[in-house]
Motif scaffolding. Structure first.
Motif, PDB file in Angstrom:
ATOM      1  N   LYS A 184       2.308 -23.747  22.134  1.00 43.10           N
ATOM      2  CA  LYS A 184       1.391 -23.270  23.180  1.00 43.10           C
ATOM      3  C   LYS A 184       1.718 -21.868  23.680  1.00 43.10           C
ATOM      4  O   LYS A 184       0.838 -21.168  24.188  1.00 43.10           O
ATOM      5  CB  LYS A 184       1.373 -24.257  24.348  1.00 43.10           C
ATOM      6  N   ASP A 185       2.952 -21.448  23.556  1.00 46.06           N
ATOM      7  CA  ASP A 185       3.342 -20.109  24.030  1.00 46.06           C
ATOM      8  C   ASP A 185       3.521 -19.115  22.887  1.00 46.06           C
ATOM      9  O   ASP A 185       4.076 -18.030  23.080  1.00 46.06           O
ATOM     10  CB  ASP A 185       4.639 -20.193  24.845  1.00 46.06           C
ATOM     11  N   LYS A 186       3.062 -19.489  21.689  1.00 49.54           N
ATOM     12  CA  LYS A 186       3.233 -18.647  20.507  1.00 49.54           C
ATOM     13  C   LYS A 186       1.887 -18.093  20.043  1.00 49.54           C
ATOM     14  O   LYS A 186       0.832 -18.589  20.394  1.00 49.54           O
ATOM     15  CB  LYS A 186       3.866 -19.452  19.372  1.00 49.54           C
ATOM     16  N   THR A 187       1.966 -17.070  19.181  1.00 49.05           N
ATOM     17  CA  THR A 187       0.779 -16.555  18.509  1.00 49.05           C
ATOM     18  C   THR A 187       1.020 -16.601  17.000  1.00 49.05           C
ATOM     19  O   THR A 187       2.172 -16.732  16.544  1.00 49.05           O
ATOM     20  CB  THR A 187       0.491 -15.092  18.906  1.00 49.05           C
ATOM     21  N   ILE A 188      -0.053 -16.500  16.245  1.00 45.89           N
ATOM     22  CA  ILE A 188       0.085 -16.475  14.781  1.00 45.89           C
ATOM     23  C   ILE A 188       0.967 -15.312  14.353  1.00 45.89           C
ATOM     24  O   ILE A 188       1.837 -15.460  13.484  1.00 45.89           O
ATOM     25  CB  ILE A 188      -1.302 -16.385  14.112  1.00 45.89           C
ATOM     26  N   GLU A 189       0.763 -14.165  14.964  1.00 40.49           N
ATOM     27  CA  GLU A 189       1.551 -12.991  14.572  1.00 40.49           C
ATOM     28  C   GLU A 189       3.039 -13.197  14.835  1.00 40.49           C
ATOM     29  O   GLU A 189       3.881 -12.760  14.049  1.00 40.49           O
ATOM     30  CB  GLU A 189       1.040 -11.744  15.301  1.00 40.49           C
ATOM     31  N   GLU A 190       3.373 -13.855  15.937  1.00 39.98           N
ATOM     32  CA  GLU A 190       4.782 -14.121  16.228  1.00 39.98           C
ATOM     33  C   GLU A 190       5.389 -15.040  15.167  1.00 39.98           C
ATOM     34  O   GLU A 190       6.509 -14.801  14.684  1.00 39.98           O
ATOM     35  CB  GLU A 190       4.919 -14.744  17.609  1.00 39.98           C
ATOM     36  N   LEU A 191       4.659 -16.085  14.796  1.00 43.26           N
ATOM     37  CA  LEU A 191       5.173 -16.996  13.773  1.00 43.26           C
ATOM     38  C   LEU A 191       5.239 -16.318  12.413  1.00 43.26           C
ATOM     39  O   LEU A 191       6.193 -16.524  11.648  1.00 43.26           O
ATOM     40  CB  LEU A 191       4.302 -18.246  13.687  1.00 43.26           C
ATOM     41  N   ARG A 192       4.239 -15.527  12.116  1.00 43.89           N
ATOM     42  CA  ARG A 192       4.234 -14.802  10.835  1.00 43.89           C
ATOM     43  C   ARG A 192       5.488 -13.926  10.719  1.00 43.89           C
ATOM     44  O   ARG A 192       6.105 -13.849   9.656  1.00 43.89           O
ATOM     45  CB  ARG A 192       2.960 -13.971  10.736  1.00 43.89           C
ATOM     46  N   GLU A 193       5.853 -13.296  11.790  1.00 47.78           N
ATOM     47  CA  GLU A 193       7.047 -12.453  11.800  1.00 47.78           C
ATOM     48  C   GLU A 193       8.315 -13.293  11.668  1.00 47.78           C
ATOM     49  O   GLU A 193       9.238 -12.939  10.924  1.00 47.78           O
ATOM     50  CB  GLU A 193       7.093 -11.633  13.090  1.00 47.78           C
ATOM     51  N   THR A 194       8.363 -14.423  12.358  1.00 43.97           N
ATOM     52  CA  THR A 194       9.544 -15.283  12.322  1.00 43.97           C
ATOM     53  C   THR A 194       9.823 -15.816  10.925  1.00 43.97           C
ATOM     54  O   THR A 194      10.986 -15.904  10.494  1.00 43.97           O
ATOM     55  CB  THR A 194       9.363 -16.473  13.287  1.00 43.97           C
ATOM     56  N   TYR A 195       8.760 -16.169  10.187  1.00 50.63           N
ATOM     57  CA  TYR A 195       8.940 -16.853   8.907  1.00 50.63           C
ATOM     58  C   TYR A 195       8.672 -15.957   7.696  1.00 50.63           C
ATOM     59  O   TYR A 195       8.560 -16.449   6.587  1.00 50.63           O
ATOM     60  CB  TYR A 195       8.059 -18.112   8.874  1.00 50.63           C
ATOM     61  N   LYS A 196       8.649 -14.650   7.922  1.00 51.45           N
ATOM     62  CA  LYS A 196       8.351 -13.722   6.834  1.00 51.45           C
ATOM     63  C   LYS A 196       9.469 -13.647   5.797  1.00 51.45           C
ATOM     64  O   LYS A 196       9.237 -13.235   4.656  1.00 51.45           O
ATOM     65  CB  LYS A 196       8.049 -12.327   7.379  1.00 51.45           C
ATOM     66  N   ASP A 197      10.690 -14.031   6.195  1.00 50.66           N
ATOM     67  CA  ASP A 197      11.819 -13.989   5.257  1.00 50.66           C
ATOM     68  C   ASP A 197      12.368 -15.376   4.933  1.00 50.66           C
ATOM     69  O   ASP A 197      13.382 -15.492   4.239  1.00 50.66           O
ATOM     70  CB  ASP A 197      12.944 -13.117   5.824  1.00 50.66           C
ATOM     71  N   ARG A 198      11.728 -16.419   5.424  1.00 60.58           N
ATOM     72  CA  ARG A 198      12.178 -17.786   5.132  1.00 60.58           C
ATOM     73  C   ARG A 198      11.551 -18.261   3.823  1.00 60.58           C
ATOM     74  O   ARG A 198      10.360 -18.055   3.598  1.00 60.58           O
ATOM     75  CB  ARG A 198      11.771 -18.737   6.253  1.00 60.58           C
ATOM     76  N   LYS A 199      12.344 -18.905   2.991  1.00 67.62           N
ATOM     77  CA  LYS A 199      11.832 -19.363   1.702  1.00 67.62           C
ATOM     78  C   LYS A 199      12.246 -20.815   1.448  1.00 67.62           C
ATOM     79  O   LYS A 199      13.155 -21.346   2.093  1.00 67.62           O
ATOM     80  CB  LYS A 199      12.339 -18.465   0.568  1.00 67.62           C
ATOM     81  N   ARG A 200      11.593 -21.432   0.493  1.00 72.49           N
ATOM     82  CA  ARG A 200      11.928 -22.792   0.102  1.00 72.49           C
ATOM     83  C   ARG A 200      13.250 -22.820  -0.654  1.00 72.49           C
ATOM     84  O   ARG A 200      13.600 -21.869  -1.354  1.00 72.49           O
ATOM     85  CB  ARG A 200      10.814 -23.380  -0.783  1.00 72.49           C
ATOM     86  N   VAL A 201      13.949 -23.918  -0.517  1.00 72.40           N
ATOM     87  CA  VAL A 201      15.219 -24.128  -1.201  1.00 72.40           C
ATOM     88  C   VAL A 201      14.976 -25.030  -2.395  1.00 72.40           C
ATOM     89  O   VAL A 201      14.387 -26.120  -2.272  1.00 72.40           O
ATOM     90  CB  VAL A 201      16.253 -24.783  -0.270  1.00 72.40           C
ATOM     91  N   LEU A 202      15.414 -24.597  -3.578  1.00 78.75           N
ATOM     92  CA  LEU A 202      15.249 -25.427  -4.777  1.00 78.75           C
ATOM     93  C   LEU A 202      16.275 -26.561  -4.761  1.00 78.75           C
ATOM     94  O   LEU A 202      17.477 -26.314  -4.673  1.00 78.75           O
ATOM     95  CB  LEU A 202      15.436 -24.562  -6.028  1.00 78.75           C
ATOM     96  N   LYS A 203      15.787 -27.771  -4.818  1.00 79.92           N
ATOM     97  CA  LYS A 203      16.641 -28.948  -4.749  1.00 79.92           C
ATOM     98  C   LYS A 203      17.181 -29.330  -6.125  1.00 79.92           C
ATOM     99  O   LYS A 203      16.429 -29.372  -7.104  1.00 79.92           O
ATOM    100  CB  LYS A 203      15.849 -30.136  -4.191  1.00 79.92           C
ATOM    101  N   LEU A 204      18.447 -29.619  -6.196  1.00 85.80           N
ATOM    102  CA  LEU A 204      19.070 -30.128  -7.414  1.00 85.80           C
ATOM    103  C   LEU A 204      20.014 -31.262  -7.027  1.00 85.80           C
ATOM    104  O   LEU A 204      20.904 -31.081  -6.201  1.00 85.80           O
ATOM    105  CB  LEU A 204      19.848 -29.016  -8.131  1.00 85.80           C
TER     106      LEU A 204
END
Length: 208
Positions: A184-204
């Motif tokens: 409720k206190d966030k915007t799309i742009e704020e989240l886009r910035e937060t997760y711009k460098d987060r990636k999925r982890v390949l599971k083995l």
């Protein structure tokens, strides 16, 4: 005659399945101090899924769960890998979330190219309340012919969500619908910035 969860999934009766699944989820005891937040987030995404099921939507729903958990300071990982289910003759590329190395998997209810399977919460198969026998992370790489999975793995979370053909805010808006209380206190742009460098982890799977 009892109609099983798998029968419901074969006929795509997601609403009936979600009702049963939420009852099972609420009865599972977690060791995490944010037990209620994890359950509420999972159940909220289940409700959204029942109203808007997406075939092959694992990459989206796992990203949504990851973001909503992270925004509540719940430590989790966004995973991707090859998965094998005993009811399906071959492995398939898939995404899910892990908390304390336990699988949380909603989108398996409506995958591509196979019958839907019961979802997993904290490693528990929600059809029989036993530890899931599905194997997550059986190979050291993704199927080369699954371009969607390859794309999801190579892109950051933000870039993946931005890539929807109906516009870069399209999937973000769905996440905000699911998490309107959390975000409720966030915007799309704020989240886009937060997760711009987060990636999925390949599971083995770790070999003994």
């Amino acid at each position: 005659m009892v109609i099983t969860m798998k029968d419901r999934l074969r006929t795509k009766s997601f609403g009936h399945v979600v009702t049963k699944v939420k009852m099972e989820v609420n009865g599972i005891k977690l060791t995490d101090k944010k037990d209620n937040e994890i359950k509420n987030t999972y159940n909220t995404i289940l409700d959204f899924f029942a109203n808007k099921p997406m075939q092959g939507g694992c990459h989206f729903f796992s990203a949504a769960m990851y973001i909503l958990l992270q925004e509540q300071d719940i430590i989790c990982n966004l995973m991707i890998g090859e998965v094998k289910d005993d009811s399906f003759p071959t492995s398939f590329s898939h995404s899910w979330v892990e908390i304390d190395e336990q699988v949380y998997d909603i989108a398996i209810m409506f995958p591509h190219y196979m019958e839907g399977q019961p979802p997993v919460f904290a490693g528990i198969d929600l059809d029989n309340s036993e530890k899931s026998t599905r194997k997550y992370g059986i190979n050291d790489k993704l199927r080369i012919d699954d371009k969607v999975a390859q794309n999801a793995f190579n892109l950051s979370v933000s870039d993946y969500l931005d890539g929807h053909p109906q516009g870069k805010d399209y999937l973000w808006k769905d996440i905000f619908k699911m998490g309107k209380r959390i975000l409720k206190d966030k915007t799309i742009e704020e989240l886009r910035e937060t997760y711009k460098d987060r990636k999925r982890v390949l599971k083995l799977i770790k070999e003994n």
